[in-house]
Design an enzyme around this catalytic site. Sequence first.
Site, PDB file in Angstrom:
ATOM      1  CD  GLU A 294      25.873  10.880  22.237  1.00  0.00           C
ATOM      2  OE1 GLU A 294      25.000  11.244  23.138  1.00  0.00           O
ATOM      3  OE2 GLU A 294      26.574   9.912  22.216  1.00  0.00           O
ATOM      4  CG  HIS A 323      -1.429   9.796   7.198  1.00  0.00           C
ATOM      5  ND1 HIS A 323      -2.428  10.158   6.196  1.00  0.00           N
ATOM      6  CD2 HIS A 323      -0.896   8.508   6.761  1.00  0.00           C
ATOM      7  CE1 HIS A 323      -2.567   9.167   5.443  1.00  0.00           C
ATOM      8  NE2 HIS A 323      -1.533   8.291   5.542  1.00  0.00           N
ATOM      9  CE  LYS A 436      27.235  10.105  30.598  1.00  0.00           C
ATOM     10  NZ  LYS A 436      27.955   8.774  30.361  1.00  0.00           N
TER      11      LYS A 436
HETATM   12  O1  PA5 Z   1      27.602   7.181  22.737  1.00  0.00           O
HETATM   13  C1  PA5 Z   1      27.594   7.373  24.098  1.00  0.00           C
HETATM   14  O2  PA5 Z   1      28.950   7.214  24.406  1.00  0.00           O
HETATM   15  C2  PA5 Z   1      26.704   7.502  24.875  1.00  0.00           C
HETATM   16  O3  PA5 Z   1      25.292   7.711  24.458  1.00  0.00           O
HETATM   17  C3  PA5 Z   1      26.733   6.461  26.123  1.00  0.00           C
HETATM   18  O4  PA5 Z   1      26.426   5.406  25.668  1.00  0.00           O
HETATM   19  C4  PA5 Z   1      25.801   6.799  27.223  1.00  0.00           C
HETATM   20  O5  PA5 Z   1      25.923   8.290  27.907  1.00  0.00           O
HETATM   21  C5  PA5 Z   1      25.756   5.916  28.375  1.00  0.00           C
HETATM   22  O6  PA5 Z   1      26.993   5.721  28.910  1.00  0.00           O
HETATM   23  P1  PA5 Z   1      27.590   4.506  29.702  1.00  0.00           P
HETATM   24  O7  PA5 Z   1      27.578   3.303  28.840  1.00  0.00           O
HETATM   25  O8  PA5 Z   1      28.912   5.187  30.192  1.00  0.00           O
HETATM   26  O9  PA5 Z   1      26.557   4.458  30.739  1.00  0.00           O
END
Ligand code: PA5
Length: 462
Positions: A294, A323, A436
């Site tokens: 990300e 393995h 989302k």
């Molecule tokens: O790293 C990030 O920003 C995302 O993976 C969020 O943690 C994830 O989408 C969950 O979001 P939230 O904490 O707003 O529920």
Amino acid sequence: MLRLNCRNADSAIIGEENGLNLSIEFENYKDRISDIIKNLNQRKDKPGQWLQWMNLGYNEETVWYVKEFASMVKGRFDNILVLGIGGSALGGIAVTEALLKPYWNLLTPEQRNGFPRIFFLDNIDPDSINSLLQILDLKRTLVNVITKSGSTAETMSQYMIIKNILEKELGDDYRKNIVATTDKKMGVLRQLADQEGYKMFFVPDDVGGRFSVFSAVGLVPFALVGLDIDQLMNGIKDMDLALKNTDIHQNIAAQGALIQYLMDTQKGKNISVLMPYSSRLKYVSDWFVQLWAESLGKEYNRNGEKINAGQTPLKAVGATDQHSQIQLYNEGPNNKIITFVRVKNFDTTLEIPKILEYTGIGYLGGKTINALINAEADATRVTLADNSRPTMTITIERIDEYNIAQLLYMLEVQTAIAGELYNIDTFNQPGVEQAKNYTYALMGRAGYEESANTLQEKMATV
Ligand code: PA5
């Protein structure tokens, strides 16, 4: 201190086609790296830079409140149930899997020193949620709902299901079984927690989900199951100090970042594997996959040029995946760099009995499983080098709070430095937000009607 050995990424070992001349590259990049480190440390306190995670090791106030809460509720609950997804769950899973005794939830309360079992619901599979709800006595469960945005559909749908059951089972008292971790000012969960009077902890401003493991997001569950969060903080602080060093020769996060970046952009290693030789560290790889993917997977650089940056992170665990995946790593496309994590001292020793001496497995007798797993790590590393495949090895002294914090914090800093080398915004995630929003549209959230219509058309053609 954590150690990084990058010899097997060097052209002297694996040849020029696949290896880097590390002494020349460190020299070429020394000023750039030094500027990046200075710049990150200068920007970290500025609002909007999303670098507040670099200050989490010093957040004594939160540590104090978290410890106070944990001691207040100690003994009242048999289970902790964490609701969260992505950055709100992966760090918690990685650290508890690493630091709690293996098979924690199967141990007796005495073996757990009176601390509760811990479960993470980080998906919306109806079968696994229903099954967990049958196992847990919710009356004896403390539910920690974690969402920074306060509106993530996966987490908030779980919250709605569980709150409903808790209310039926406990009447007004259900509120004592819920603790919310969310943004200080914004979001649906923040409002609900206010109205309901839940105990609340906050994700600090400018800390993104995937960098939030050492905020209340992780600290609350860690303290509730008895982990030593002071030692976690000490590990981060010491590592932070070490990583402030602007000399690339002395800074392992900078070395890791530069090697990964150059391997990707110059040597075609667009896949990065993290392979700890330890079952307890298996979920550190899951956490790292999100962090690397990300943070670095970005379409545009800061100049607005389309670069589609980012290595594809892969998770593996040794010795198991020898393995399964190592055949590909040794003989398939030479497009990967593998980072091993090697544990120097395991908590326990396990000797292989001296039996079956006159059989083909007799040589194992009298040795330890500890020696075997590290021999396998070394053998794999050398075989990969024989096949001109680049690897690095991080050595962790032992798996405890101090060292785990160092490992995770080092990987966070490595990610931030790599993002600067790619010249991208490491801390946004437009590709996640889009999906989302589509989900909100499909599930009929108000304000998303228009995208719902276009989405239906697009879906019909898929
Ligand atoms: O790293 C990030 O920003 C995302 O993976 C969020 O943690 C994830 O989408 C969950 O979001 P939230 O904490 O707003 O529920």
